[in-house]
Design a protein around this motif. Structure first.
Motif, PDB file in Angstrom:
ATOM      1  N   ALA A   1       0.844  -1.208   0.000  1.00  0.00           N
ATOM      2  CA  ALA A   1       0.000   0.000   0.000  1.00  0.00           C
ATOM      3  C   ALA A   1       0.874   1.251   0.000  1.00  0.00           C
ATOM      4  O   ALA A   1       0.606   2.210  -0.731  1.00  0.00           O
ATOM      5  N   VAL A   2       1.931   1.239   0.796  1.00  0.00           N
ATOM      6  CA  VAL A   2       2.847   2.399   0.834  1.00  0.00           C
ATOM      7  C   VAL A   2       3.506   2.585  -0.537  1.00  0.00           C
ATOM      8  O   VAL A   2       3.603   3.705  -1.049  1.00  0.00           O
ATOM      9  N   ALA A   3       3.913   1.494  -1.151  1.00  0.00           N
ATOM     10  CA  ALA A   3       4.575   1.573  -2.468  1.00  0.00           C
ATOM     11  C   ALA A   3       3.641   2.187  -3.510  1.00  0.00           C
ATOM     12  O   ALA A   3       4.077   2.956  -4.372  1.00  0.00           O
ATOM     13  N   ILE A   4       2.356   1.858  -3.430  1.00  0.00           N
ATOM     14  CA  ILE A   4       1.398   2.421  -4.397  1.00  0.00           C
ATOM     15  C   ILE A   4       1.181   3.906  -4.087  1.00  0.00           C
ATOM     16  O   ILE A   4       1.219   4.758  -4.975  1.00  0.00           O
ATOM     17  N   LYS A   5       0.989   4.212  -2.822  1.00  0.00           N
ATOM     18  CA  LYS A   5       0.708   5.599  -2.434  1.00  0.00           C
ATOM     19  C   LYS A   5       1.872   6.540  -2.761  1.00  0.00           C
ATOM     20  O   LYS A   5       1.672   7.660  -3.221  1.00  0.00           O
ATOM     21  N   THR A   6       3.088   6.069  -2.529  1.00  0.00           N
ATOM     22  CA  THR A   6       4.253   6.931  -2.754  1.00  0.00           C
ATOM     23  C   THR A   6       4.763   6.842  -4.193  1.00  0.00           C
ATOM     24  O   THR A   6       5.760   7.448  -4.540  1.00  0.00           O
ATOM     25  N   MET A   7       4.088   6.031  -5.015  1.00  0.00           N
ATOM     26  CA  MET A   7       4.394   5.905  -6.436  1.00  0.00           C
ATOM     27  C   MET A   7       5.721   5.208  -6.746  1.00  0.00           C
ATOM     28  O   MET A   7       6.329   5.462  -7.777  1.00  0.00           O
ATOM     29  N   GLU A   8       6.131   4.319  -5.832  1.00  0.00           N
ATOM     30  CA  GLU A   8       7.214   3.396  -6.210  1.00  0.00           C
ATOM     31  C   GLU A   8       6.660   2.498  -7.319  1.00  0.00           C
ATOM     32  O   GLU A   8       7.369   2.092  -8.232  1.00  0.00           O
ATOM     33  N   ILE A   9       5.377   2.167  -7.175  1.00  0.00           N
ATOM     34  CA  ILE A   9       4.633   1.454  -8.223  1.00  0.00           C
ATOM     35  C   ILE A   9       3.561   2.427  -8.690  1.00  0.00           C
ATOM     36  O   ILE A   9       2.830   2.967  -7.859  1.00  0.00           O
ATOM     37  N   ARG A  10       3.492   2.684  -9.991  1.00  0.00           N
ATOM     38  CA  ARG A  10       2.490   3.634 -10.468  1.00  0.00           C
ATOM     39  C   ARG A  10       2.051   3.269 -11.875  1.00  0.00           C
ATOM     40  O   ARG A  10       2.633   2.398 -12.507  1.00  0.00           O
ATOM     41  N   GLY A  11       0.984   3.984 -12.351  1.00  0.00           N
ATOM     42  CA  GLY A  11       0.378   3.616 -13.630  1.00  0.00           C
ATOM     43  C   GLY A  11      -0.784   2.681 -13.318  1.00  0.00           C
ATOM     44  O   GLY A  11      -0.603   1.689 -12.592  1.00  0.00           O
ATOM     45  N   ALA A  12      -1.967   3.001 -13.862  1.00  0.00           N
ATOM     46  CA  ALA A  12      -3.181   2.300 -13.433  1.00  0.00           C
ATOM     47  C   ALA A  12      -3.094   0.762 -13.474  1.00  0.00           C
ATOM     48  O   ALA A  12      -3.376   0.101 -12.467  1.00  0.00           O
TER      49      ALA A  12
ATOM     50  N   SER B   1     -10.094  -3.253 -18.177  1.00  0.00           N
ATOM     51  CA  SER B   1     -10.090  -3.091 -16.713  1.00  0.00           C
ATOM     52  C   SER B   1     -10.002  -1.631 -16.261  1.00  0.00           C
ATOM     53  O   SER B   1     -10.150  -1.330 -15.077  1.00  0.00           O
ATOM     54  N   THR B   2      -9.771  -0.720 -17.204  1.00  0.00           N
ATOM     55  CA  THR B   2      -9.710   0.711 -16.858  1.00  0.00           C
ATOM     56  C   THR B   2     -11.089   1.371 -16.987  1.00  0.00           C
ATOM     57  O   THR B   2     -11.286   2.509 -16.567  1.00  0.00           O
ATOM     58  N   PHE B   3     -12.045   0.660 -17.566  1.00  0.00           N
ATOM     59  CA  PHE B   3     -13.379   1.240 -17.794  1.00  0.00           C
ATOM     60  C   PHE B   3     -14.246   1.083 -16.558  1.00  0.00           C
ATOM     61  O   PHE B   3     -14.455  -0.040 -16.088  1.00  0.00           O
ATOM     62  N   ASP B   4     -14.764   2.180 -16.075  1.00  0.00           N
ATOM     63  CA  ASP B   4     -15.703   2.175 -14.961  1.00  0.00           C
ATOM     64  C   ASP B   4     -17.097   2.367 -15.561  1.00  0.00           C
ATOM     65  O   ASP B   4     -17.538   3.506 -15.776  1.00  0.00           O
ATOM     66  N   LEU B   5     -17.751   1.256 -15.855  1.00  0.00           N
ATOM     67  CA  LEU B   5     -19.031   1.339 -16.562  1.00  0.00           C
ATOM     68  C   LEU B   5     -20.164   1.787 -15.645  1.00  0.00           C
ATOM     69  O   LEU B   5     -21.286   2.009 -16.091  1.00  0.00           O
ATOM     70  N   GLY B   6     -19.840   1.986 -14.386  1.00  0.00           N
ATOM     71  CA  GLY B   6     -20.860   2.429 -13.421  1.00  0.00           C
ATOM     72  C   GLY B   6     -21.008   3.936 -13.343  1.00  0.00           C
ATOM     73  O   GLY B   6     -21.871   4.433 -12.613  1.00  0.00           O
ATOM     74  N   ILE B   7     -20.161   4.684 -14.030  1.00  0.00           N
ATOM     75  CA  ILE B   7     -20.298   6.151 -13.964  1.00  0.00           C
ATOM     76  C   ILE B   7     -20.279   6.767 -15.362  1.00  0.00           C
ATOM     77  O   ILE B   7     -19.795   6.159 -16.324  1.00  0.00           O
ATOM     78  N   GLU B   8     -20.808   8.000 -15.418  1.00  0.00           N
ATOM     79  CA  GLU B   8     -20.857   8.726 -16.692  1.00  0.00           C
ATOM     80  C   GLU B   8     -20.361  10.154 -16.481  1.00  0.00           C
ATOM     81  O   GLU B   8     -20.346  10.655 -15.366  1.00  0.00           O
ATOM     82  N   GLY B   9     -19.994  10.790 -17.574  1.00  0.00           N
ATOM     83  CA  GLY B   9     -19.608  12.204 -17.525  1.00  0.00           C
ATOM     84  C   GLY B   9     -18.301  12.411 -16.785  1.00  0.00           C
ATOM     85  O   GLY B   9     -17.509  11.491 -16.598  1.00  0.00           O
ATOM     86  N   ASP B  10     -18.101  13.670 -16.329  1.00  0.00           N
ATOM     87  CA  ASP B  10     -16.808  13.978 -15.706  1.00  0.00           C
ATOM     88  C   ASP B  10     -16.827  13.712 -14.198  1.00  0.00           C
ATOM     89  O   ASP B  10     -16.097  14.328 -13.429  1.00  0.00           O
ATOM     90  N   ASN B  11     -17.629  12.733 -13.835  1.00  0.00           N
ATOM     91  CA  ASN B  11     -17.867  12.389 -12.442  1.00  0.00           C
ATOM     92  C   ASN B  11     -16.790  11.448 -11.884  1.00  0.00           C
ATOM     93  O   ASN B  11     -17.107  10.483 -11.217  1.00  0.00           O
ATOM     94  N   ILE B  12     -15.534  11.740 -12.196  1.00  0.00           N
ATOM     95  CA  ILE B  12     -14.439  10.830 -11.821  1.00  0.00           C
ATOM     96  C   ILE B  12     -13.674  11.442 -10.640  1.00  0.00           C
ATOM     97  O   ILE B  12     -13.304  12.616 -10.701  1.00  0.00           O
ATOM     98  N   PRO B  13     -13.430  10.683  -9.582  1.00  0.00           N
ATOM     99  CA  PRO B  13     -12.643  11.238  -8.470  1.00  0.00           C
ATOM    100  C   PRO B  13     -11.214  11.549  -8.931  1.00  0.00           C
ATOM    101  O   PRO B  13     -10.557  10.692  -9.522  1.00  0.00           O
ATOM    102  N   ILE B  14     -10.800  12.773  -8.687  1.00  0.00           N
ATOM    103  CA  ILE B  14      -9.458  13.191  -9.125  1.00  0.00           C
ATOM    104  C   ILE B  14      -8.556  13.370  -7.910  1.00  0.00           C
ATOM    105  O   ILE B  14      -8.859  14.154  -7.013  1.00  0.00           O
ATOM    106  N   GLU B  15      -7.459  12.644  -7.927  1.00  0.00           N
ATOM    107  CA  GLU B  15      -6.500  12.686  -6.816  1.00  0.00           C
ATOM    108  C   GLU B  15      -5.801  14.049  -6.765  1.00  0.00           C
ATOM    109  O   GLU B  15      -5.352  14.557  -7.779  1.00  0.00           O
ATOM    110  N   GLU B  16      -5.720  14.611  -5.548  1.00  0.00           N
ATOM    111  CA  GLU B  16      -4.894  15.816  -5.359  1.00  0.00           C
ATOM    112  C   GLU B  16      -3.704  15.418  -4.506  1.00  0.00           C
ATOM    113  O   GLU B  16      -3.864  14.752  -3.491  1.00  0.00           O
ATOM    114  N   ARG B  17      -2.523  15.823  -4.926  1.00  0.00           N
ATOM    115  CA  ARG B  17      -1.315  15.367  -4.237  1.00  0.00           C
ATOM    116  C   ARG B  17      -0.626  16.509  -3.487  1.00  0.00           C
ATOM    117  O   ARG B  17      -1.038  17.669  -3.552  1.00  0.00           O
TER     118      ARG B  17
END
Ligand SMILES: CSC[C@@H](O)[C@@H](O)C(=O)COP(=O)(O)O
Length: 361
Positions: free
Chosen positions: A48-59, A285-301
């Motif tokens: 989890a730390v590796a993902i959060k700190t972007m040691e591992i990144r890219g969807a 696997s990148t498609f979120d078929l449950g949402i539409e429009g620009d209703n995507i949570p955007i990470e702020e760092r």
């Protein structure tokens, strides 16, 4: 896993035959291109730390790592009863899901592994059998990601002409996936078909994934690449230096809105203005078929990512207010086509995404 052995760049590896038990190993992408440091763990919290700190990144890479996070949580849970194991998995899922909010592959992969565990639980399987199923599902997600990228690349290569100059943003390459890459997968496949291409990589402020990772990868494979800063895109298009844009995606909605690295929207607007095709490469696997429009949570760092260069050099007044969204959203009208492993999706997106990916579960 034979396919994995052949790959040149393996950002994530599952080591099964270690005397102390299975472990996850990954290339720390924060340090590239200066240092190639591999990390490893048997602790899902470290994943989890590796993902959060972007040691591992890219969807897609985040999805694969999170799946292995659950595998580690199961293997080392010490649970005696299936219910106890389930509760530990739920806890791990929560911690892994709280790492990065935009990359949909994260939630998709966690769901897949948890569903597999739950079916075992419902069937009355014992602890060992459920653990086996969890590890097996994570390994499947890993190998499928490689196959998917190769298939996506093969399909997308049809869009590339011999001699094309392709502009890409951020890193949608081997280092953002289990291997091969999405946008870069298309480039690799086009080269394998004998097409000559040149790549323009944007530096991708603030974390410089284009300058550090894309350039490192392409150079390693002998692919011709030129680096530009993000604010040069307009000029290079104005000068007619770009034939096609290909980018990856972190989340795509049911009607074709694309969340990708901050700066992608700006490039899409410029591509539209200069009549340059703008392609998005992403697995289903990148498609979120449950949402539409620009209703995507955007990470702020962290604001310090913007105030400094990679945390090393302060480039502004140290307490200046900062806005640091990690992703932006490109509306479907600016997207020429979306390349997936199931085919090339063109407008109208709502209908065609449902038709091509509708059976995605
Ligand atoms: C195949 S990767 C597609 C996207 O995940 C990629 O373009 C991107 O935006 C990565 O962002 P990052 O913040 O480096 O995880």
């Amino acid at each position: 896993m034979e396919l994995l052995e052949k790959l040149k760049i393996k950002p994530i590896e599952w080591i099964e035959d270690d005397p102390e038990g299975p472990k996850l190993r990954w290339l720390d992408t924060r340090l590239l291109p200066w240092e190639e440091v591999y990390r490893e763990t048997r602790d899902f919290k470290r994943v989890a730390v590796a993902i959060k700190t972007m040691e591992i990144r890219g969807a897609p890479a985040i999805g694969v790592a999170a799946a292995y996070g659950l595998a580690l949580a199961a293997l080392y849970s010490n649970a005696k009863e299936p219910d106890e194991l389930w509760n530990k998995l739920r806890e791990a899922e929560k911690i892994l899901a709280a790492t990065r909010p935009t990359a949909y592959n994260l939630f998709w992969a966690l769901r897949r592994v948890m569903d597999r565990a739950q079916s075992g639980l419902k069937r009355g399987d014992d602890v060992d059998k459920i653990i086996y199923a969890v590890v097996d599902e994570a390994k499947k997600i890993h190998i499928e990601d490689v196959r998917t990228n190769m298939e996506l690349g093969r399909i997308g290569a049809k869009l590339i002409d011999d001699g094309d100059t392709i502009l890409t943003h951020c890193n949608a390459g081997a280092l953002a996936t289990a291997a091969y890459g999405t946008a870069e997968g298309i480039m690799r496949a086009a080269i394998e078909e004998g097409k000559r291409i040149k790549v323009i990589a944007t530096e991708t402020r603030p974390l410089l994934q284009g300058a550090r990772l894309t350039v490192w990868e392409l150079k390693k494979e002998g692919i011709e690449v030129r680096l530009i800063t993000d604010n040069m895109v307009g000029y290079v298009m104005y000068r007619g230096l770009v034939d096609k844009v290909i980018v990856g995606a972190d989340r795509i909605t049911a009607d074709g809105y694309v969340a990708n690295k901050i700066g992608t929207y700006m490039i899409a607007v410029l591509a539209h203005r200069h009549k340059v095709p703008f392609y998005v490469a992403a697995p289903s696997s990148t498609f979120d078929l449950g949402i539409e429009g620009d209703n995507i949570p955007i990470e702020e760092r962290d604001p310090d990512e913007v105030r400094t260069v990679l945390g090393k050099l302060l480039i502004t007044v140290k307490d200046v207010e900062v806005y640091n969204p990690a992703f932006d959203i490109t509306p479907p009208e600016l997207v020429t086509a979306i390349v997936t492993e199931k085919g090339i999706i063109t407008p109208p997106y709502r209908e065609n995404i449902a038709r091509i990916l509708g059976d995605k579960s």
